[in-house]
Scaffold this active site. Sequence first.
Site, mmCIF file in Angstrom:
data_model
loop_
_atom_site.group_PDB
_atom_site.id
_atom_site.type_symbol
_atom_site.label_atom_id
_atom_site.label_comp_id
_atom_site.label_asym_id
_atom_site.label_seq_id
_atom_site.Cartn_x
_atom_site.Cartn_y
_atom_site.Cartn_z
ATOM 1 N N LYS A 30 30.051 37.441 45.206
ATOM 2 C CA LYS A 30 30.196 38.807 45.795
ATOM 3 C C LYS A 30 28.770 39.417 46.063
ATOM 4 O O LYS A 30 28.497 40.680 45.950
ATOM 5 C CB LYS A 30 31.321 39.555 45.337
ATOM 6 C CG LYS A 30 32.631 39.104 45.382
ATOM 7 C CD LYS A 30 33.034 38.547 46.767
ATOM 8 C CE LYS A 30 33.246 39.718 47.663
ATOM 9 N NZ LYS A 30 33.794 39.055 48.904
ATOM 10 N N SER A 31 27.754 38.635 46.015
ATOM 11 C CA SER A 31 26.344 39.280 46.134
ATOM 12 C C SER A 31 25.768 38.936 47.590
ATOM 13 O O SER A 31 24.548 39.326 47.501
ATOM 14 C CB SER A 31 25.447 38.518 44.918
ATOM 15 O OG SER A 31 25.917 39.103 43.795
ATOM 16 N N GLY A 32 26.353 38.353 48.196
ATOM 17 C CA GLY A 32 25.845 38.116 49.679
ATOM 18 C C GLY A 32 25.901 36.660 49.965
ATOM 19 O O GLY A 32 24.963 35.930 50.745
ATOM 20 N N TRP A 35 26.723 35.677 53.337
ATOM 21 C CA TRP A 35 25.929 36.076 54.318
ATOM 22 C C TRP A 35 24.577 35.288 54.503
ATOM 23 O O TRP A 35 23.968 34.605 55.460
ATOM 24 C CB TRP A 35 25.427 37.495 53.825
ATOM 25 C CG TRP A 35 25.129 38.354 54.879
ATOM 26 C CD1 TRP A 35 24.762 38.074 56.254
ATOM 27 C CD2 TRP A 35 24.849 39.697 54.959
ATOM 28 N NE1 TRP A 35 24.234 38.934 57.052
ATOM 29 C CE2 TRP A 35 24.291 40.244 56.216
ATOM 30 C CE3 TRP A 35 25.074 40.923 54.067
ATOM 31 C CZ2 TRP A 35 24.138 41.489 56.679
ATOM 32 C CZ3 TRP A 35 24.629 41.985 54.226
ATOM 33 C CH2 TRP A 35 24.091 42.542 55.668
ATOM 34 N N HIS A 87 26.991 28.727 42.583
ATOM 35 C CA HIS A 87 26.882 30.314 41.608
ATOM 36 C C HIS A 87 26.134 29.822 40.477
ATOM 37 O O HIS A 87 26.395 30.753 39.489
ATOM 38 C CB HIS A 87 28.467 30.640 41.684
ATOM 39 C CG HIS A 87 28.897 31.234 42.853
ATOM 40 N ND1 HIS A 87 28.321 31.943 43.470
ATOM 41 C CD2 HIS A 87 30.281 30.978 43.309
ATOM 42 C CE1 HIS A 87 29.173 32.476 44.530
ATOM 43 N NE2 HIS A 87 30.157 31.780 44.151
ATOM 44 N N ASP A 110 28.067 47.402 42.798
ATOM 45 C CA ASP A 110 28.640 47.213 44.415
ATOM 46 C C ASP A 110 29.275 45.963 43.987
ATOM 47 O O ASP A 110 30.355 45.613 44.741
ATOM 48 C CB ASP A 110 27.307 47.168 45.434
ATOM 49 C CG ASP A 110 27.038 48.498 45.897
ATOM 50 O OD1 ASP A 110 27.650 49.545 45.354
ATOM 51 O OD2 ASP A 110 25.914 48.751 46.241
ATOM 52 N N ALA A 112 30.473 44.441 41.341
ATOM 53 C CA ALA A 112 31.778 44.570 40.830
ATOM 54 C C ALA A 112 32.790 45.374 41.575
ATOM 55 O O ALA A 112 33.744 44.776 41.417
ATOM 56 C CB ALA A 112 31.519 45.546 39.372
ATOM 57 N N VAL A 113 32.819 46.105 42.362
ATOM 58 C CA VAL A 113 33.838 46.789 43.081
ATOM 59 C C VAL A 113 34.327 45.478 44.119
ATOM 60 O O VAL A 113 35.454 45.557 44.447
ATOM 61 C CB VAL A 113 33.215 48.004 43.900
ATOM 62 C CG1 VAL A 113 34.280 48.371 45.002
ATOM 63 C CG2 VAL A 113 32.832 49.108 42.884
ATOM 64 N N SER A 114 33.147 44.760 44.692
ATOM 65 C CA SER A 114 33.602 43.907 45.650
ATOM 66 C C SER A 114 34.303 42.848 44.917
ATOM 67 O O SER A 114 35.468 42.342 45.425
ATOM 68 C CB SER A 114 32.434 43.263 46.288
ATOM 69 O OG SER A 114 32.852 42.208 47.228
#
Length: 289
Positions: A30-32, A35, A87, A110, A112-114
């Site tokens: 969840k860090s991109g 993307w 990862h 951010d 962590a929330v994701s």
Amino acid sequence: MRYRSADEDSARWDDFPFRAGDIVISTRSKSGTTWAQMICALLVFQDPELPAPLSELSPWLDWLILPRADMYARLEAQQHRRFIKTHTPLDGLPLDPRATYLVVARHPLDLAVSLFHQSANLDRARMAALLGTPTPTGTRPTRSPHEALIAWIDRDVEPADALDSLPGVMWHLRDAWARRNDPNIVLIHYADLVNDLDGEMRRLAHRLSIDVPEQRWPTLVQAASFAHMRERAETLAPDPSGIMQSRTAFFRRGSSGAGRELLTAEEFAHYEQRAAALAPPDLLTWLHR
């Protein structure tokens, strides 16, 4: 160093046959990740209409769901410039001088929330079936995003035992930060993708020695936008084995600040104190922008 979890093993990289020009995308969850994979796909193919789902073009090599031999065969068969997801931190990968390693960082709060929302979107029975592990029973404890974030900040664990914990995130990034001046290491900040996608794509194209005709840039940048990716979640979400309840939900927000919004001033100060004990000041200045 070898990193293992219930569904991944960095030892699958041992003896991997690299090619000149390979791109390895190394991120925390969840860090991109997706993307960065999409940007690489657009730079490699220079067409928003990709020839296959993103997870097929850029497979997750460490993932135990697909046998290692099958993964190697799939990558061997690829004729385009390869861009591979992992990862695993850089100290758990073979660092081949023919390859370029992209490390994508996101503000840890951010992230962590994701992670919290992504966890709620997983079909755990399906995951257990694919991994050959017992099907989960009982009800998972329910916590609010705020409660989960506080617990994540306070969790004290060895980084290698929980790479998506705060100590694990900082371990991954601290190692990459120490290598940031190496010629084949590229650091990317999620916030820069949010604020200047065009500029970051051009910077990455330069680092990868990829020439893009000027007239193609607007189309490629538009295709890499979060809104466009969310519209095409069925082919872009990293879900080749159907473990997500909703692929659209994977692309939930695509902006920064969600973690800070949940914390009081005192709680945020506590986070900063925890982070300062886990990473050097120059990394934190860059990471917390």
